[in-house]
Scaffold this motif. Structure first.
Motif, PDB file in Angstrom:
ATOM      1  N   SER A  14       0.843  -1.187   0.000  1.00 60.11           N
ATOM      2  CA  SER A  14       0.000   0.000   0.000  1.00 60.11           C
ATOM      3  C   SER A  14       0.881   1.240   0.000  1.00 60.11           C
ATOM      4  N   ARG A  15       0.264   2.361  -0.351  1.00 62.55           N
ATOM      5  CA  ARG A  15       0.998   3.616  -0.392  1.00 62.55           C
ATOM      6  C   ARG A  15       0.583   4.483   0.791  1.00 62.55           C
ATOM      7  N   LEU A  16       1.549   5.160   1.362  1.00 63.96           N
ATOM      8  CA  LEU A  16       1.294   6.057   2.475  1.00 63.96           C
ATOM      9  C   LEU A  16       1.200   7.473   1.925  1.00 63.96           C
ATOM     10  N   VAL A  17       0.063   8.116   2.132  1.00 66.65           N
ATOM     11  CA  VAL A  17      -0.129   9.491   1.678  1.00 66.65           C
ATOM     12  C   VAL A  17      -0.008  10.394   2.895  1.00 66.65           C
ATOM     13  N   HIS A  18       0.911  11.320   2.849  1.00 66.46           N
ATOM     14  CA  HIS A  18       1.155  12.191   3.992  1.00 66.46           C
ATOM     15  C   HIS A  18       0.921  13.647   3.594  1.00 66.46           C
ATOM     16  N   LEU A  19       0.187  14.366   4.419  1.00 71.53           N
ATOM     17  CA  LEU A  19      -0.035  15.790   4.221  1.00 71.53           C
ATOM     18  C   LEU A  19       0.614  16.548   5.368  1.00 71.53           C
ATOM     19  N   ARG A  20       1.394  17.535   5.044  1.00 73.32           N
ATOM     20  CA  ARG A  20       2.044  18.331   6.079  1.00 73.32           C
ATOM     21  C   ARG A  20       1.141  19.495   6.468  1.00 73.32           C
ATOM     22  N   ALA A  21       0.882  19.622   7.765  1.00 77.04           N
ATOM     23  CA  ALA A  21       0.033  20.703   8.265  1.00 77.04           C
ATOM     24  C   ALA A  21       0.809  22.012   8.289  1.00 77.04           C
ATOM     25  N   VAL A  22       0.223  23.056   7.712  1.00 85.99           N
ATOM     26  CA  VAL A  22       0.859  24.379   7.675  1.00 85.99           C
ATOM     27  C   VAL A  22      -0.184  25.431   8.009  1.00 85.99           C
ATOM     28  N   HIS A  23       0.278  26.607   8.389  1.00 85.16           N
ATOM     29  CA  HIS A  23      -0.627  27.727   8.610  1.00 85.16           C
ATOM     30  C   HIS A  23      -1.141  28.233   7.264  1.00 85.16           C
ATOM     31  N   PHE A  24      -2.380  28.709   7.275  1.00 82.20           N
ATOM     32  CA  PHE A  24      -2.981  29.236   6.048  1.00 82.20           C
ATOM     33  C   PHE A  24      -2.249  30.505   5.620  1.00 82.20           C
ATOM     34  N   HIS A  25      -1.885  30.564   4.350  1.00 85.13           N
ATOM     35  CA  HIS A  25      -1.386  31.822   3.776  1.00 85.13           C
ATOM     36  C   HIS A  25      -1.844  31.868   2.328  1.00 85.13           C
ATOM     37  N   GLU A  26      -2.301  33.033   1.912  1.00 83.93           N
ATOM     38  CA  GLU A  26      -3.004  33.180   0.635  1.00 83.93           C
ATOM     39  C   GLU A  26      -2.165  32.765  -0.563  1.00 83.93           C
ATOM     40  N   GLY A  27      -0.871  32.876  -0.452  1.00 89.13           N
ATOM     41  CA  GLY A  27      -0.031  32.514  -1.586  1.00 89.13           C
ATOM     42  C   GLY A  27       0.023  31.028  -1.846  1.00 89.13           C
ATOM     43  N   GLY A  28      -0.386  30.234  -0.848  1.00 89.99           N
ATOM     44  CA  GLY A  28      -0.346  28.791  -1.014  1.00 89.99           C
ATOM     45  C   GLY A  28       1.054  28.241  -0.812  1.00 89.99           C
ATOM     46  N   GLY A  29       1.210  26.973  -1.104  1.00 88.00           N
ATOM     47  CA  GLY A  29       2.507  26.328  -0.908  1.00 88.00           C
ATOM     48  C   GLY A  29       2.621  25.099  -1.776  1.00 88.00           C
ATOM     49  N   GLU A  30       3.163  24.028  -1.205  1.00 87.84           N
ATOM     50  CA  GLU A  30       3.334  22.789  -1.949  1.00 87.84           C
ATOM     51  C   GLU A  30       2.022  22.008  -1.994  1.00 87.84           C
ATOM     52  N   ALA A  31       1.906  21.127  -2.976  1.00 89.20           N
ATOM     53  CA  ALA A  31       0.662  20.381  -3.185  1.00 89.20           C
ATOM     54  C   ALA A  31       0.348  19.455  -2.015  1.00 89.20           C
ATOM     55  N   TRP A  32       1.375  19.026  -1.262  1.00 86.17           N
ATOM     56  CA  TRP A  32       1.155  18.095  -0.156  1.00 86.17           C
ATOM     57  C   TRP A  32       0.932  18.814   1.179  1.00 86.17           C
ATOM     58  N   GLU A  33       0.829  20.119   1.156  1.00 84.67           N
ATOM     59  CA  GLU A  33       0.598  20.891   2.380  1.00 84.67           C
ATOM     60  C   GLU A  33      -0.889  21.194   2.541  1.00 84.67           C
ATOM     61  N   MET A  34      -1.356  21.143   3.773  1.00 88.22           N
ATOM     62  CA  MET A  34      -2.772  21.404   4.057  1.00 88.22           C
ATOM     63  C   MET A  34      -2.897  22.310   5.274  1.00 88.22           C
ATOM     64  N   SER A  35      -3.757  23.317   5.147  1.00 87.73           N
ATOM     65  CA  SER A  35      -4.032  24.200   6.275  1.00 87.73           C
ATOM     66  C   SER A  35      -5.383  23.842   6.879  1.00 87.73           C
ATOM     67  N   SER A  36      -5.621  24.303   8.097  1.00 91.36           N
ATOM     68  CA  SER A  36      -6.888  24.079   8.784  1.00 91.36           C
ATOM     69  C   SER A  36      -7.477  25.415   9.188  1.00 91.36           C
ATOM     70  N   LEU A  37      -8.780  25.573   8.942  1.00 93.46           N
ATOM     71  CA  LEU A  37      -9.498  26.801   9.286  1.00 93.46           C
ATOM     72  C   LEU A  37     -10.739  26.440  10.082  1.00 93.46           C
ATOM     73  N   SER A  38     -11.032  27.208  11.110  1.00 93.84           N
ATOM     74  CA  SER A  38     -12.282  27.018  11.828  1.00 93.84           C
ATOM     75  C   SER A  38     -13.435  27.523  10.970  1.00 93.84           C
ATOM     76  N   GLU A  39     -14.650  27.122  11.319  1.00 95.88           N
ATOM     77  CA  GLU A  39     -15.819  27.604  10.579  1.00 95.88           C
ATOM     78  C   GLU A  39     -15.880  29.127  10.551  1.00 95.88           C
ATOM     79  N   SER A  40     -15.489  29.766  11.668  1.00 92.30           N
ATOM     80  CA  SER A  40     -15.509  31.229  11.747  1.00 92.30           C
ATOM     81  C   SER A  40     -14.487  31.842  10.797  1.00 92.30           C
ATOM     82  N   ALA A  41     -13.304  31.246  10.747  1.00 96.13           N
ATOM     83  CA  ALA A  41     -12.244  31.773   9.891  1.00 96.13           C
ATOM     84  C   ALA A  41     -12.601  31.641   8.420  1.00 96.13           C
ATOM     85  N   VAL A  42     -13.167  30.496   8.028  1.00 95.19           N
ATOM     86  CA  VAL A  42     -13.504  30.326   6.617  1.00 95.19           C
ATOM     87  C   VAL A  42     -14.659  31.238   6.228  1.00 95.19           C
TER      88      VAL A  42
END
Length: 251
Positions: free
Chosen positions: A1-29
């Motif tokens: 099987s393949r292991l898919v890993h996403l690196r948690a990062v802070h949200f920034h509008e410019g974005g980043g790498e395809a494997w990076e994911m940010s988290s936003l609360s309902e209020s923030a989004v």
């Protein structure tokens, strides 16, 4: 099987790498969607985001997922332990693709230059069958009909009350909804027992508008937890005023 890993990062509008994911609360989004809706949609064409309930929901209540879905957010997390309308909407939205839990975002959220046609959906509530008994006595059922989607598409209606008619409640109630974003709308049907003190939910059925085809639909009713209510069902006649099915527009 393949292991898919996403690196948690802070949200920034410019974005980043395809494997990076940010988290936003309902209020923030919700705040970012109000400030720059097109910018957030564009961001989610490139980057992954998880949206989660705000921390003050200590009772595990749920927020409205329609806050997040129109922004293109990929993971809209809800409190699954809490039976509520947001969970009904989530079940309807995820019913496509064989119910596997993954659905493709609408095309307008995936790329620029896509025009979504405004459609008119006609809904005729024909009847309900084999409803369970009411809380206090024989049920006096009526049906609440609603479209839940982007803010411009929110609309609701209801039928008359079928007094003492739990086995076969006949309505023949027709209503129409103009929907600007059928790709993000859900048809919500709630069968309610009318009482003098309070009206109680008997059962519910929800369907993603984009998947509806013209014709008669018999939906099994579910309780508030999403559990089927035996043979209880609702018969609905659906049509589109322009003579085409929404589902037939999908490529």
């Amino acid at each position: 099987s393949r292991l898919v890993h996403l690196r948690a990062v802070h949200f920034h509008e410019g974005g980043g790498e395809a494997w990076e994911m940010s988290s936003l609360s309902e209020s923030a989004v919700a705040r970012r969607a109000k400030q720059s809706p097109d910018g957030l949609v564009g961001y989610h064409r490139r980057q992954l985001t998880r949206v989660y309930p705000k921390g003050t929901r200590i009772g595990s209540s749920n927020y409205k997922p329609m806050i997040a879905w129109p922004t293109g957010a990929q993971i809209v997390a809800l409190n699954y332990q809490t039976a509520s309308k947001p969970m009904w909407l989530n079940a309807a939205m995820m019913a496509d693709n064989g119910g596997c839990g993954y659905v493709l975002k609408p095309e307008a959220l995936r790329r620029d230059g896509v025009t979504v046609r405004t459609r008119q959906l006609n809904v005729s509530i024909v009847s309900c069958f084999k409803l369970p008994p009411g809380t206090l006595e024989i049920a006096d059922p009526y049906v609440k009909v609603a479209i839940i989607g982007v803010l411009a598409d929110y609309a609701k209606d209801k039928t008359s009350v079928a007094n003492d008619s739990p086995y076969h409640a006949v309505y023949e109630h027709r209503t129409s909804f103009t929907i600007t974003r059928p790709d993000l709308a859900v048809l919500v049907l709630q069968v309610v027992d009318k009482d003098y003190v309070a009206s109680d939910l008997i059962g519910q059925a929800c369907a993603r508008v984009e998947l509806l085809k013209s014709g008669l639909h018999s939906w099994q009713l579910l309780d508030k937890h999403g559990v089927p209510l035996g043979a209880a069902s609702i018969l609905v006649d659906v049509s589109w005023s322009d003579g085409a099915d929404a589902a037939s527009d999908k490529k």
